[in-house]
Design a protein around this motif. Structure first.
Motif, short mmCIF file in Angstrom:
data_model
loop_
_atom_site.label_atom_id
_atom_site.label_comp_id
_atom_site.label_asym_id
_atom_site.label_seq_id
_atom_site.Cartn_x
_atom_site.Cartn_y
_atom_site.Cartn_z
N ASN A 32 -33.75 -16.98 7.98
CA ASN A 32 -33.35 -17.21 9.17
C ASN A 32 -32.28 -18.46 9.39
OD1 ASN A 32 -34.20 -20.15 10.01
ND2 ASN A 32 -36.31 -19.08 9.53
N CYS A 33 -31.43 -18.18 10.26
CA CYS A 33 -30.01 -19.01 10.25
C CYS A 33 -30.47 -19.86 11.63
CB CYS A 33 -28.80 -18.16 10.44
SG CYS A 33 -28.43 -17.23 9.07
N MET A 34 -29.94 -21.06 11.73
CA MET A 34 -30.13 -21.74 12.91
C MET A 34 -28.82 -22.52 13.30
SD MET A 34 -34.09 -22.94 13.45
CE MET A 34 -33.61 -23.03 15.31
N ALA A 35 -28.37 -22.67 14.47
CA ALA A 35 -26.95 -23.28 14.52
C ALA A 35 -26.92 -24.03 15.84
CB ALA A 35 -25.95 -22.07 14.72
N TRP A 36 -26.15 -24.76 15.83
CA TRP A 36 -25.63 -25.43 17.24
C TRP A 36 -24.36 -25.30 17.83
CZ3 TRP A 36 -28.93 -28.42 20.10
CH2 TRP A 36 -29.91 -29.05 19.30
N PHE A 37 -24.30 -24.87 19.05
CA PHE A 37 -22.85 -24.48 19.48
C PHE A 37 -22.92 -25.70 20.96
CE2 PHE A 37 -21.67 -20.77 17.63
CZ PHE A 37 -22.75 -20.34 17.12
N ARG A 38 -21.72 -25.65 21.65
CA ARG A 38 -21.50 -26.52 22.75
C ARG A 38 -20.88 -25.67 23.77
NH1 ARG A 38 -18.31 -31.95 20.65
NH2 ARG A 38 -16.27 -30.56 20.19
N GLN A 39 -20.77 -25.97 24.91
CA GLN A 39 -19.80 -25.62 26.03
C GLN A 39 -19.34 -26.55 26.92
OE1 GLN A 39 -21.27 -22.01 27.60
NE2 GLN A 39 -18.92 -21.42 28.19
N ALA A 40 -18.26 -26.95 27.16
CA ALA A 40 -17.84 -27.83 28.14
C ALA A 40 -17.45 -27.02 29.61
CB ALA A 40 -16.48 -28.54 27.69
N PRO A 41 -17.62 -27.55 30.68
CA PRO A 41 -17.05 -26.70 31.79
C PRO A 41 -15.61 -26.14 31.66
CG PRO A 41 -17.99 -28.81 32.38
CD PRO A 41 -17.82 -28.88 30.91
N GLY A 42 -15.65 -24.84 32.10
CA GLY A 42 -14.45 -24.33 31.99
C GLY A 42 -13.77 -23.70 30.88
N LYS A 43 -14.60 -24.01 29.61
CA LYS A 43 -14.38 -23.77 28.36
C LYS A 43 -15.18 -22.74 27.51
CE LYS A 43 -11.93 -27.77 27.34
NZ LYS A 43 -11.66 -28.97 26.51
N GLU A 44 -14.64 -22.22 26.55
CA GLU A 44 -15.57 -21.18 25.78
C GLU A 44 -16.79 -21.63 25.07
OE1 GLU A 44 -12.53 -17.32 25.19
OE2 GLU A 44 -13.09 -18.46 23.54
N ARG A 45 -17.56 -21.12 24.64
CA ARG A 45 -18.63 -21.85 23.75
C ARG A 45 -18.28 -21.93 22.47
NH1 ARG A 45 -24.75 -20.05 24.67
NH2 ARG A 45 -23.76 -20.55 26.84
N GLU A 46 -18.36 -23.30 22.02
CA GLU A 46 -17.65 -23.74 20.74
C GLU A 46 -18.67 -23.94 19.48
OE1 GLU A 46 -16.04 -27.55 21.33
OE2 GLU A 46 -15.22 -27.68 19.45
N ARG A 47 -18.33 -23.51 18.49
CA ARG A 47 -19.13 -23.68 17.27
C ARG A 47 -19.18 -25.14 16.91
NH1 ARG A 47 -15.24 -20.20 13.38
NH2 ARG A 47 -15.06 -19.07 15.22
N ILE A 48 -20.32 -25.49 16.41
CA ILE A 48 -20.45 -26.87 15.70
C ILE A 48 -21.12 -26.52 14.33
CG2 ILE A 48 -21.72 -28.90 15.67
CD1 ILE A 48 -22.25 -28.68 18.74
N ALA A 49 -22.22 -26.05 14.10
CA ALA A 49 -22.90 -26.13 12.67
C ALA A 49 -23.86 -24.99 12.52
CB ALA A 49 -23.27 -27.49 12.32
N PHE A 50 -24.29 -24.52 11.33
CA PHE A 50 -25.45 -23.88 11.12
C PHE A 50 -26.11 -24.26 9.93
CE2 PHE A 50 -24.48 -21.55 7.22
CZ PHE A 50 -23.10 -21.52 6.91
N ILE A 51 -27.33 -23.94 9.76
CA ILE A 51 -28.17 -24.38 8.59
C ILE A 51 -29.09 -23.06 8.30
CG2 ILE A 51 -29.93 -25.62 10.24
CD1 ILE A 51 -30.14 -27.43 7.80
N THR A 52 -29.11 -22.83 7.19
CA THR A 52 -30.05 -21.53 6.55
C THR A 52 -31.57 -22.05 6.42
OG1 THR A 52 -29.75 -21.84 4.14
CG2 THR A 52 -27.95 -20.69 5.36
N SER A 53 -32.32 -21.11 6.26
CA SER A 53 -33.67 -21.47 5.89
C SER A 53 -33.89 -22.22 4.57
CB SER A 53 -34.53 -20.54 6.13
OG SER A 53 -33.96 -19.30 5.28
N ASP A 54 -32.74 -22.19 3.96
CA ASP A 54 -33.07 -22.80 2.41
C ASP A 54 -32.15 -24.06 2.66
OD1 ASP A 54 -32.12 -19.69 0.67
OD2 ASP A 54 -34.00 -20.85 0.96
N GLY A 55 -31.76 -24.73 3.84
CA GLY A 55 -30.98 -25.87 4.09
C GLY A 55 -29.71 -25.92 3.68
N ASN A 56 -28.97 -24.88 3.51
CA ASN A 56 -27.39 -24.88 3.20
C ASN A 56 -26.98 -24.87 4.76
OD1 ASN A 56 -27.64 -24.64 0.43
ND2 ASN A 56 -28.33 -22.35 0.65
N THR A 57 -25.77 -25.78 4.78
CA THR A 57 -25.08 -25.78 6.12
C THR A 57 -23.62 -25.49 6.05
OG1 THR A 57 -24.61 -28.10 5.47
CG2 THR A 57 -26.71 -27.84 6.23
#
Length: 124
Positions: A32-57
């Protein structure tokens, strides 16, 4: 059904740090993949980081060196450590997941499951 729940947000002064957590459950497949995103008011959702089930980021250039993604599968928890925070980092932070994958990408359309978000507010 994968379920995600974030916690750890709050108010912090500029230059401070915070660690966000995302407790997950319901994965059927180990890859699986897991990730973090963020969204400020009035802005599009922004990418931050992902991590694989093997721990690669992988991460966005805008936060490299300040934000670190990690996971503890024994605790079913995804983390995001945010350092050297700036007022521009104020946003709702979301974790996301996709299972049964062969690779991970850091795009919102890639992820099937999302948490409700946790707010981080950075004051100057």
């Amino acid at each position: 059904q994968v379920q995600l729940m974030e916690s750890g947000g709050g108010s912090v002064n500029s230059g401070g740090s915070v660690r966000l957590a995302c407790v997950y459950s319901g994965f059927t497949y180990s890859n699986n993949c897991m990730a973090w995103f963020r969204q400020a008011p009035g802005k599009e959702r922004e990418r931050i980081a992902f991590i694989t089930s093997d721990g690669n980021t992988g991460g966005a250039d805008s936060v490299k060196g300040r934000f670190t993604i990690s996971r503890d599968d024994a605790e079913n928890t995804l983390y995001l450590t945010l350092n050297s925070l700036k007022p521009d980092d104020t946003a709702m932070y979301f974790c996301a997941a996709k299972e049964r994958v062969r690779w991970c990408v850091l795009e919102t359309f890639f992820y099937d499951y999302w948490g409700q978000g946790t707010q981080v507010t950075v004051s100057s």
